[in-house]
Design an enzyme around this catalytic site. Sequence first.
Site, short mmCIF file in Angstrom:
data_model
loop_
_atom_site.label_atom_id
_atom_site.label_comp_id
_atom_site.label_asym_id
_atom_site.label_seq_id
_atom_site.Cartn_x
_atom_site.Cartn_y
_atom_site.Cartn_z
N HIS A 10 -73.65 -6.62 -165.30
CA HIS A 10 -73.78 -7.86 -164.51
C HIS A 10 -74.79 -8.81 -165.14
CE1 HIS A 10 -73.93 -9.27 -160.00
NE2 HIS A 10 -73.65 -10.26 -160.84
N ASN A 38 -70.54 -22.04 -162.66
CA ASN A 38 -69.69 -21.60 -161.54
C ASN A 38 -69.26 -22.77 -160.66
OD1 ASN A 38 -71.29 -19.17 -162.33
ND2 ASN A 38 -70.06 -18.24 -160.72
N TYR A 95 -64.21 -10.63 -169.80
CA TYR A 95 -63.83 -12.02 -169.54
C TYR A 95 -64.56 -12.96 -170.48
CZ TYR A 95 -64.09 -16.65 -167.34
OH TYR A 95 -64.07 -18.00 -167.13
N LYS A 124 -63.14 -15.44 -173.51
CA LYS A 124 -63.33 -16.90 -173.53
C LYS A 124 -64.10 -17.31 -174.79
CE LYS A 124 -62.34 -19.62 -170.81
NZ LYS A 124 -61.09 -20.40 -170.56
N THR A 184 -66.35 -21.68 -170.31
CA THR A 184 -67.34 -21.26 -169.32
C THR A 184 -68.72 -21.09 -169.94
OG1 THR A 184 -67.96 -19.35 -167.97
CG2 THR A 184 -66.50 -18.90 -169.79
N ASP A 185 -69.76 -21.21 -169.10
CA ASP A 185 -71.12 -20.94 -169.57
C ASP A 185 -71.34 -19.45 -169.85
OD1 ASP A 185 -71.11 -20.02 -166.93
OD2 ASP A 185 -72.94 -21.08 -166.33
N GLU A 186 -70.40 -18.60 -169.38
CA GLU A 186 -70.61 -17.15 -169.51
C GLU A 186 -70.57 -16.69 -170.97
OE1 GLU A 186 -68.71 -14.78 -166.47
OE2 GLU A 186 -68.65 -16.49 -165.10
P1 NAD Z 1 -57.75 -19.62 -161.77
O1 NAD Z 1 -57.71 -18.15 -162.00
O2 NAD Z 1 -57.91 -20.14 -160.38
O3 NAD Z 1 -56.43 -20.30 -162.35
C1 NAD Z 1 -55.87 -19.93 -163.58
C2 NAD Z 1 -54.47 -20.53 -163.66
O4 NAD Z 1 -53.91 -20.17 -164.93
C3 NAD Z 1 -53.52 -20.00 -162.58
O5 NAD Z 1 -52.78 -21.08 -162.02
C4 NAD Z 1 -52.60 -19.06 -163.34
O6 NAD Z 1 -51.30 -18.98 -162.79
C5 NAD Z 1 -52.58 -19.71 -164.73
N1 NAD Z 1 -52.28 -18.73 -165.79
C6 NAD Z 1 -52.85 -17.51 -165.96
N2 NAD Z 1 -52.28 -16.90 -167.02
C7 NAD Z 1 -51.36 -17.75 -167.52
C8 NAD Z 1 -50.45 -17.68 -168.60
N3 NAD Z 1 -50.38 -16.59 -169.37
N4 NAD Z 1 -49.65 -18.74 -168.85
C9 NAD Z 1 -49.71 -19.86 -168.06
N5 NAD Z 1 -50.53 -19.96 -167.01
C10 NAD Z 1 -51.35 -18.92 -166.74
O7 NAD Z 1 -58.91 -20.15 -162.71
P2 NAD Z 1 -59.96 -21.34 -162.51
O8 NAD Z 1 -61.14 -20.82 -161.80
O9 NAD Z 1 -59.25 -22.53 -162.02
O10 NAD Z 1 -60.40 -21.57 -164.02
C11 NAD Z 1 -59.67 -22.46 -164.87
C12 NAD Z 1 -60.31 -22.48 -166.24
O11 NAD Z 1 -61.67 -22.90 -166.13
C13 NAD Z 1 -60.34 -21.11 -166.92
O12 NAD Z 1 -60.07 -21.31 -168.29
C14 NAD Z 1 -61.76 -20.61 -166.70
O13 NAD Z 1 -62.17 -19.77 -167.75
C15 NAD Z 1 -62.53 -21.93 -166.72
N6 NAD Z 1 -63.79 -21.95 -165.93
C16 NAD Z 1 -63.78 -21.54 -164.62
C17 NAD Z 1 -64.98 -21.61 -163.89
C18 NAD Z 1 -65.02 -21.22 -162.43
O14 NAD Z 1 -66.11 -21.21 -161.82
N7 NAD Z 1 -63.90 -20.93 -161.78
C19 NAD Z 1 -66.14 -22.07 -164.50
C20 NAD Z 1 -66.10 -22.47 -165.84
C21 NAD Z 1 -64.90 -22.41 -166.54
P1 TYD Z 2 -68.01 -14.58 -159.11
O1 TYD Z 2 -67.59 -15.55 -158.05
O2 TYD Z 2 -67.13 -13.41 -159.42
O3 TYD Z 2 -68.32 -15.43 -160.42
P2 TYD Z 2 -68.98 -14.96 -161.86
O4 TYD Z 2 -69.06 -13.51 -161.91
O5 TYD Z 2 -67.98 -15.53 -162.83
O6 TYD Z 2 -70.32 -15.64 -161.89
O7 TYD Z 2 -69.43 -13.99 -158.71
C1 TYD Z 2 -70.55 -14.84 -158.51
C2 TYD Z 2 -71.75 -13.95 -158.29
O8 TYD Z 2 -71.58 -13.24 -157.06
C3 TYD Z 2 -71.92 -12.88 -159.37
O9 TYD Z 2 -73.31 -12.66 -159.60
C4 TYD Z 2 -71.30 -11.64 -158.74
C5 TYD Z 2 -71.60 -11.81 -157.26
N1 TYD Z 2 -70.61 -11.22 -156.32
C6 TYD Z 2 -71.06 -10.39 -155.27
O10 TYD Z 2 -72.27 -10.13 -155.11
N2 TYD Z 2 -70.11 -9.87 -154.44
C7 TYD Z 2 -68.79 -10.10 -154.57
O11 TYD Z 2 -67.96 -9.57 -153.78
C8 TYD Z 2 -68.36 -10.98 -155.63
C9 TYD Z 2 -66.90 -11.29 -155.83
C10 TYD Z 2 -69.31 -11.51 -156.47
#
Ligand code: NAD
Ligand code: TYD
Length: 352
Positions: A293, A188, A159, A163, A134-136
Amino acid sequence: MSWKKHLLITGGAGFIGSHLVRLLVQKYPEYAIWNLDALTYAGNLENLKDVEAAPNFHFIKGDITDAGFLHDLFSRQHFDGIIHLAAESHVDRSISGPLAFVQTNVIGTVHLLEEARRQWADALEGKLFYHVSTDEVYGSLGETGFFTEQTAYDPRSPYSASKASSDHFVRAYYHTYGLPVIISNCSNNYGPYQFPEKLLPLMINNIRHRKPLPVYGDGKYTRDWLWVIDHVEAIDTIFHQGRKGETYNIGGNNEWKNIDLVHLLCQTMDGLLGRPPGDSASLITYVRDRPGHDRRYAIDASKLQNELGWSPKVMMAEGLAETANWYLSNQGWMDHVTSGDYQQYYERQYRH
Ligand code: NAD
Ligand code: TYD
């Protein structure tokens, strides 16, 4: 059938993982795609209904924190590549319970690295451990500037700290053991199948039920949004063409302040639901801010664009309308994933 490659995808039943599995299963019928997922609250096999019968798709239920299970799996099955997405992924949950994030994101990743190192000890050629991050990990930006691959790590939530730690271990395995690795750090994502703890699906679900729309703090926190299918296409490109040992940033070049994005979503939903203009926006409620935040994330993805020719294809207005439409047409999915522990989570997170 003899498969050209065996690819292990971890976390393939989650949001991004399910889109990636779908793309790989359909685009590469000559690959065997092994989806390893623990099916936590965030993982759902309903996300993969349309590919579960494909001959090149295999599902393995298992937990990457269970070293014995992983060892057995890798003793039985050879993999040519691993794309690692399994993680605890929600910042707010990491604030209320950081240890699960250390377990899965750090320790689980190291168990997986260990098994890859053991299995590939004598033949590294053609192998790849691809870590999805992630970019975070880069921390928080002010009003200007972008994260590049050279930006120093500065994670500020449990988190992002977990990562960042996993990214460091992946690089350590490259330098110390010569394990072929690539890392990508993405902004995101949004789109279908995202669990409704994240901003957009949570707001869509609340609009549907006419519940308050909880905007944290002053609402001016900024994120760079990327259509999830653009992300998985980037992963496919990097997996096949990226340079070993490298990091690639992936972003949408699409910055939105949360409050502006919520307003755009409200307009979109009013149109789709046949509600009068302004109806959904009247539900917006400012709530207590998230501790620590991060103010702004913004990705410079020029390395990926210049080296591998990837750029995002889907614009926000189109992607947001498609997302809102998908959730409204798949209310059964939403009702199912919000029927269990979700109510308790929601109550704890938003009671203030
Ligand atoms: P998600 O929470 O939707 O899915 C995570 C999956 O991992 C789920 O299917 C869960 O069952 C599985 N999982 C969790 N713990 C596990 C374990 N111990 N063993 C096996 N499986 C397990 O997450 P996502 O949003 O799809 O993100 C996927 C990846 O991409 C993550 O590594 C996250 O850090 C990264 N990422 C997400 C975003 C985003 O915007 N969602 C952005 C950048 C990077
Ligand atoms: P989120 O989807 O949790 O992604 P991330 O924190 O990984 O960027 O949140 C996106 C943005 O929205 C973040 O600035 C937090 C804000 N947010 C709210 O304002 N209200 C909410 O209920 C949630 C879940 C997030």
